[in-house]
Motif scaffolding. Structure first.
Motif, mmCIF file in Angstrom:
data_model
loop_
_atom_site.group_PDB
_atom_site.id
_atom_site.type_symbol
_atom_site.label_atom_id
_atom_site.label_comp_id
_atom_site.label_asym_id
_atom_site.label_seq_id
_atom_site.Cartn_x
_atom_site.Cartn_y
_atom_site.Cartn_z
ATOM 1 N N ARG A 1 45.059 54.614 54.256
ATOM 2 C CA ARG A 1 44.238 53.395 54.335
ATOM 3 C C ARG A 1 44.068 52.702 52.984
ATOM 4 N N ARG A 2 43.727 53.440 51.939
ATOM 5 C CA ARG A 2 43.517 52.808 50.634
ATOM 6 C C ARG A 2 44.785 52.153 50.101
ATOM 7 N N PRO A 3 45.945 52.838 50.109
ATOM 8 C CA PRO A 3 47.161 52.153 49.650
ATOM 9 C C PRO A 3 47.510 50.937 50.515
ATOM 10 N N ALA A 4 47.274 51.042 51.818
ATOM 11 C CA ALA A 4 47.564 49.908 52.700
ATOM 12 C C ALA A 4 46.650 48.723 52.383
ATOM 13 N N LEU A 5 45.381 49.002 52.091
ATOM 14 C CA LEU A 5 44.457 47.935 51.716
ATOM 15 C C LEU A 5 44.848 47.306 50.381
ATOM 16 N N ARG A 6 45.301 48.126 49.430
ATOM 17 C CA ARG A 6 45.758 47.577 48.146
ATOM 18 C C ARG A 6 46.973 46.682 48.339
ATOM 19 N N MET A 7 47.924 47.120 49.159
ATOM 20 C CA MET A 7 49.108 46.295 49.413
ATOM 21 C C MET A 7 48.736 45.004 50.126
ATOM 22 N N ALA A 8 47.839 45.095 51.096
ATOM 23 C CA ALA A 8 47.406 43.899 51.815
ATOM 24 C C ALA A 8 46.677 42.944 50.880
ATOM 25 N N GLY A 9 45.817 43.466 50.029
ATOM 26 C CA GLY A 9 45.100 42.617 49.078
ATOM 27 C C GLY A 9 46.036 41.927 48.103
ATOM 28 N N ALA A 10 47.008 42.668 47.574
ATOM 29 C CA ALA A 10 47.979 42.072 46.652
ATOM 30 C C ALA A 10 48.819 41.017 47.367
ATOM 31 N N SER A 11 49.190 41.287 48.612
ATOM 32 C CA SER A 11 49.987 40.327 49.380
ATOM 33 C C SER A 11 49.196 39.058 49.664
ATOM 34 N N ILE A 12 47.938 39.217 50.036
ATOM 35 C CA ILE A 12 47.099 38.042 50.314
ATOM 36 C C ILE A 12 46.907 37.219 49.044
ATOM 37 N N LEU A 13 46.676 37.879 47.920
ATOM 38 C CA LEU A 13 46.533 37.168 46.657
ATOM 39 C C LEU A 13 47.818 36.412 46.312
ATOM 40 N N PHE A 14 48.955 37.051 46.507
ATOM 41 C CA PHE A 14 50.244 36.411 46.241
ATOM 42 C C PHE A 14 50.435 35.185 47.128
ATOM 43 N N VAL A 15 50.111 35.307 48.404
ATOM 44 C CA VAL A 15 50.240 34.180 49.333
ATOM 45 C C VAL A 15 49.322 33.038 48.912
ATOM 46 N N LEU A 16 48.088 33.349 48.543
ATOM 47 C CA LEU A 16 47.153 32.303 48.128
ATOM 48 C C LEU A 16 47.628 31.582 46.866
ATOM 49 N N VAL A 17 48.144 32.327 45.897
ATOM 50 C CA VAL A 17 48.652 31.704 44.670
ATOM 51 C C VAL A 17 49.862 30.828 44.985
ATOM 52 N N CYS A 18 50.748 31.310 45.852
ATOM 53 C CA CYS A 18 51.920 30.508 46.222
ATOM 54 C C CYS A 18 51.513 29.232 46.944
ATOM 55 N N GLU A 19 50.591 29.337 47.888
ATOM 56 C CA GLU A 19 50.150 28.143 48.620
ATOM 57 C C GLU A 19 49.430 27.172 47.692
ATOM 58 N N TYR A 20 48.639 27.701 46.764
ATOM 59 C CA TYR A 20 47.975 26.821 45.801
ATOM 60 C C TYR A 20 48.998 26.082 44.952
ATOM 61 N N SER A 21 50.048 26.806 44.520
ATOM 62 C CA SER A 21 51.057 26.168 43.673
ATOM 63 C C SER A 21 51.822 25.092 44.445
ATOM 64 N N ILE A 22 51.962 25.273 45.747
ATOM 65 C CA ILE A 22 52.664 24.271 46.548
ATOM 66 C C ILE A 22 51.807 23.022 46.712
ATOM 67 N N PHE A 23 50.522 23.188 46.982
ATOM 68 C CA PHE A 23 49.663 22.060 47.313
ATOM 69 C C PHE A 23 48.842 21.535 46.135
ATOM 70 N N SER A 24 48.976 22.117 44.948
ATOM 71 C CA SER A 24 48.181 21.639 43.817
ATOM 72 C C SER A 24 48.737 20.348 43.234
ATOM 73 N N GLY A 25 50.014 20.075 43.480
ATOM 74 C CA GLY A 25 50.613 18.847 42.965
ATOM 75 C C GLY A 25 51.048 18.949 41.525
#
Length: 117
Positions: free
Chosen positions: A90-114
């Motif tokens: 569970r803990r490693p899976a939560l760490r991977m999910a958290g890192a993945s969500i952070l990566f997705v958010l940064v990528c989406e921000y970079s796309i829509f920040s202009g």
């Protein structure tokens, strides 16, 4: 030659084969990227029209990415609730999910920040 040496040679040969395949894949990706860059330099008007098309259809692409994110989230939920998923995973899976969500958010921000070209 004894069995230990044969086993070591087999492992070394397997490692060299995997390393060679990785290097070949890396060179192919590098070559493809350089080819695309050269193509873009030769046809700047095509690159500009493609960029405009991507900008005009960005909300359609966002919808497509959201579908993909939902599919990955559903897969993660299925793995989390699978019968063989033990508490020590569970803990490693939560760490991977958290890192993945952070990566997705940064990528989406970079796309829509202009920012950028």
């Amino acid at each position: 030659m004894n069995n230990h040496h044969r086993s070591l040679l087999r492992k070394t040969g397997r490692g060299l084969k995997v390393g060679g395949l990785f290097l070949l894949a890396l060179l192919m990706v590098l070559g493809g990227g350089l080819w695309l860059a050269d193509l873009g330099m030769l046809h700047p008007e095509g690159v500009a029209s493609f960029k405009n098309w991507m900008h005009e259809t960005r909300y359609g692409w966002l919808a497509w990415r959201l579908v993909l994110y939902c599919a990955v989230g559903w897969g993660g939920w299925k793995i989390w609730h699978a019968p063989g998923f033990r508490p020590e995973y569970r803990r490693p899976a939560l760490r991977m999910a958290g890192a993945s969500i952070l990566f997705v958010l940064v990528c989406e921000y970079s796309i829509f920040s202009g920012v950028g070209g």
